[in-house]
Scaffold this active site. Structure first.
Site, PDB file in Angstrom:
ATOM      1  N   CYS A 222       2.711   4.840   3.612  1.00 37.81           N
ATOM      2  CA  CYS A 222       3.175   4.836   4.691  1.00 37.81           C
ATOM      3  C   CYS A 222       4.472   3.549   4.081  1.00 37.81           C
ATOM      4  CB  CYS A 222       2.376   3.689   5.578  1.00 37.81           C
ATOM      5  SG  CYS A 222       1.788   4.017   6.661  1.00 37.81           S
TER       6      CYS A 222
ATOM      7  N   ASP B  97       3.937   1.045   2.161  1.00 34.39           N
ATOM      8  CA  ASP B  97       3.643  -0.897   1.524  1.00 34.39           C
ATOM      9  C   ASP B  97       2.055  -1.095   1.299  1.00 34.39           C
ATOM     10  OD1 ASP B  97       6.039  -1.740   3.417  1.00 34.39           O
ATOM     11  OD2 ASP B  97       4.971  -1.051   5.029  1.00 34.39           O
TER      12      ASP B  97
ATOM     13  N   CYS C  85       9.075  -2.490   0.809  1.00 34.36           N
ATOM     14  CA  CYS C  85      10.626  -2.463   1.164  1.00 34.36           C
ATOM     15  C   CYS C  85      11.043  -4.291   0.823  1.00 34.36           C
ATOM     16  CB  CYS C  85      11.297  -2.765   2.466  1.00 34.36           C
ATOM     17  SG  CYS C  85      10.271  -2.990   3.743  1.00 34.36           S
TER      18      CYS C  85
ATOM     19  N   CYS D  57       6.223  -5.193   8.913  1.00 32.48           N
ATOM     20  CA  CYS D  57       6.296  -6.374   7.433  1.00 32.48           C
ATOM     21  C   CYS D  57       5.654  -7.211   7.755  1.00 32.48           C
ATOM     22  CB  CYS D  57       7.711  -5.812   6.669  1.00 32.48           C
ATOM     23  SG  CYS D  57       8.610  -3.925   6.731  1.00 32.48           S
TER      24      CYS D  57
END
Lengths: 147, 394
Positions: free
Chosen positions: A33, A35, A58, A102
């Site tokens: 994914c 992360d 990110c 996130c």
């Protein structure tokens, strides 16, 4: 697209690193994914005296991890349990819609570290934190991340 | 002062001063409508036709085979929809394209799929090339059109266009190519290369944004996409973007003046930068080197996520691009990198650098200095990198 606050935490992240002999370690997300967050906490008398993180992800992933660690450092574990992704977003002056996941991940990373802490203390984490959601709660990718 | 290095020439390019000069009169005093009969209109019309002649000359077409559009995406939509819908009436409801086209083509064919077309997506090799044999084998009696991009926008791989065109012609199938990236970087001759239709964009060749063109071989009946006035020989309505068209004509003439020399200069910079980047531990080059766009570099760094890499490059004044999910608005990594077989976790850590005419060796040195610093910094805080390194030590 990112607020100044996000960029500030991204370019100057707080609490990066590891804690040796941490009282709780949590890791969430996965490489497919894009992360992964790993969080370490040190707890003394129910207070989170130290917290460190490492993140692959990110700009928002790094900024939310950094902010989440700042928000729980020095707080009691009861307060840390209540940390929500919403609070992290607010503290960062907002996140683009595509990056909300996130902040969810940052909340989950904190909960995963707490869960590990409770487990080590012989306390059932589910009774305090509830079931951890994992990848199935993730909003949007079409990849099979194997969870 | 912070240095700025623009290294994203596949995204767009800086306008050439010459093209801008050519445009200026049409943004100021020469504002006549090219359809008007008085001299102010006729002057504008003349400028549009002069630009058409320049575009045609640059690609080996005849002047009346070039139609101006709003850009590459419109040209792609028009070429494919405009021919497929007509041929469908003759029972031809099959379209062939590739898995790694630009979305302007992929989303066009998927919209046609909803209209009842059947689409075959040709796979590409791990280096990013289409095998003409695969196109040959995919052609059916009911195939209306084949669309294969000239050069890929992410990994820069240049496709065997002439061969694919020859195969299509042998079977009487129309051949379209999206040459938005290739234009100005490789010598294109639509006649010799068996191209029936070709999409172009001005802003990738140092022209202005919002203008492009479709080459359509004489004799091909193309349904209109935009109906209205009689502009573009009644094929594409809308008052001409005179200044944009003039800028496109000037830019394409300038860039196509000496393609081999230009490609040589840019690829020398590219090769030096690439060699420096490949010195970094656990990095891989995406796309083959044999037939590659002169300015293109596409690499993946293990243990690093692409968007954070881009943000750090930006903090250092370097503009580049990534195949990371995070830059696309979705959570999926680049369809191009997945198409050449990259695992998602590697595709997330990819970086595209595209050098162009305005880059210098100083830019190359600057980027070469900054990338390793950034990679080291991001890997130091990456739990994935930690895992990769530990895996090695086992």
């Amino acid at each position: 697209m990112y607020s100044d606050k996000v960029m500030e935490h991204f370019s100057n992240p707080r609490n990066v690193g590891e804690i040796e002999n941490a009282d709780g370690i949590g890791e969430v997300g996965n490489a497919v994914c894009g992360d992964i967050m790993k969080m370490y906490i040190k707890v003394e008398n129910n207070i989170i005296t130290d917290v460190k993180f490492k993140t692959f992800g990110c700009g928002a992933a790094i900024a939310t991890s950094s902010m989440a660690t700042e928000m729980i450092k020095g707080k009691s574990i009861d307060e840390a349990v209540k940390l929500s992704n919403k609070a992290v977003i607010e503290a960062l002056d907002g996140l683009p819609p595509a990056k909300i996941h996130c902040s969810v991940l940052a909340e989950e990373a904190v909960k995963a570290a707490l869960s590990d802490y409770y487990t080590k203390q012989g306390i059932d984490p589910v009774s305090i934190l509830g079931e951890q959601k994992g990848c199935s709660s993730c909003s949007g990718c079409n990849l099979n991340c194997g969870e | 002062m912070k240095r700025t290095v623009y290294a994203d020439n596949s995204a767009t390019t800086k306008i050439s001063p010459k093209a801008l000069d050519a445009m200026m009169p049409y943004l100021t005093e020469e504002y006549g409508n090219p359809s008007s009969i008085y001299s102010k209109g006729r002057e504008a019309k003349k400028a549009v036709e002069e630009a058409r002649r320049k575009v045609a000359k640059a690609i080996g077409a005849e002047t009346n085979e070039v139609y101006f559009t709003s850009g590459g995406s419109e040209a792609d939509n028009w070429a494919i929809k405009g021919t497929a819908r007509r041929l469908a009436k003759k029972g031809k409801k099959h379209i062939i394209t590739t898995v790694f086209e630009h979305h302007a083509v992929l989303h066009t064919v998927s919209s046609l799929e909803k209209e009842g077309f059947e689409i075959t997506y040709i796979k590409v090799s791990k280096d990013g090339y289409v095998d003409p044999e695969d196109v040959k084998n995919a052609i059916r009696d009911d195939t209306a059109i084949v669309s294969v991009m000239y050069a890929n926008n992410e990994i820069g791989s240049i496709q065997p266009i002439s061969e694919i065109g020859a195969i299509c012609h042998k079977r009487g199938v129309l051949f379209h190519t999206d040459a938005v990236q290739a234009l100005g970087n490789v010598e294109i001759d639509v006649k010799k290369q068996n191209i029936d239709m070709m999409s172009m964009s001005a802003h990738k060749v140092h022209g202005p944004k919002g203008v492009g063109a479709l080459y359509c071989r004489k004799g091909i009946i193309l349904q209109n996409l935009i109906d209205g006035g009689a502009q573009e020989r009644s094929k594409r309505a809308g008052t001409e973007n005179t200044a944009g068209i003039v800028g496109f004509g000037s830019a394409i003439e300038e860039i196509c003046e000496n393609i081999p020399e230009r490609a040589k200069r840019i690829s020398q910079m590219r090769d030096k930068l690439l060699a420096n980047i490949l010195k970094i531990d656990r990095v891989r080059l995406n796309g083959g080197m044999e037939n590659r766009m002169p300015g293109n570099i596409n690499v993946s760094f293990e243990g690093v996520e692409g968007e954070s890499l881009l943000l750090w490059l930006d903090l250092n004044g370097i503009c580049a691009s990534s195949g990371s999910a995070c830059t696309s608005g979705s959570l999926d990594p680049s369809h191009v990198l997945l198409a050449i077989g990259l695992p998602a976790e590697i595709a997330h850590g990819s970086l595209r650098i595209s050098l162009g005419d305005y880059n210098t060796m100083e830019d190359v040195d600057y980027i070469s200095e900054k990338i390793p610093e950034i990679i080291t910094r991001l890997r130091a805080m990456s739990p994935l990198w930690e895992r990769i390194v530990k895996g090695e030590n086992k």
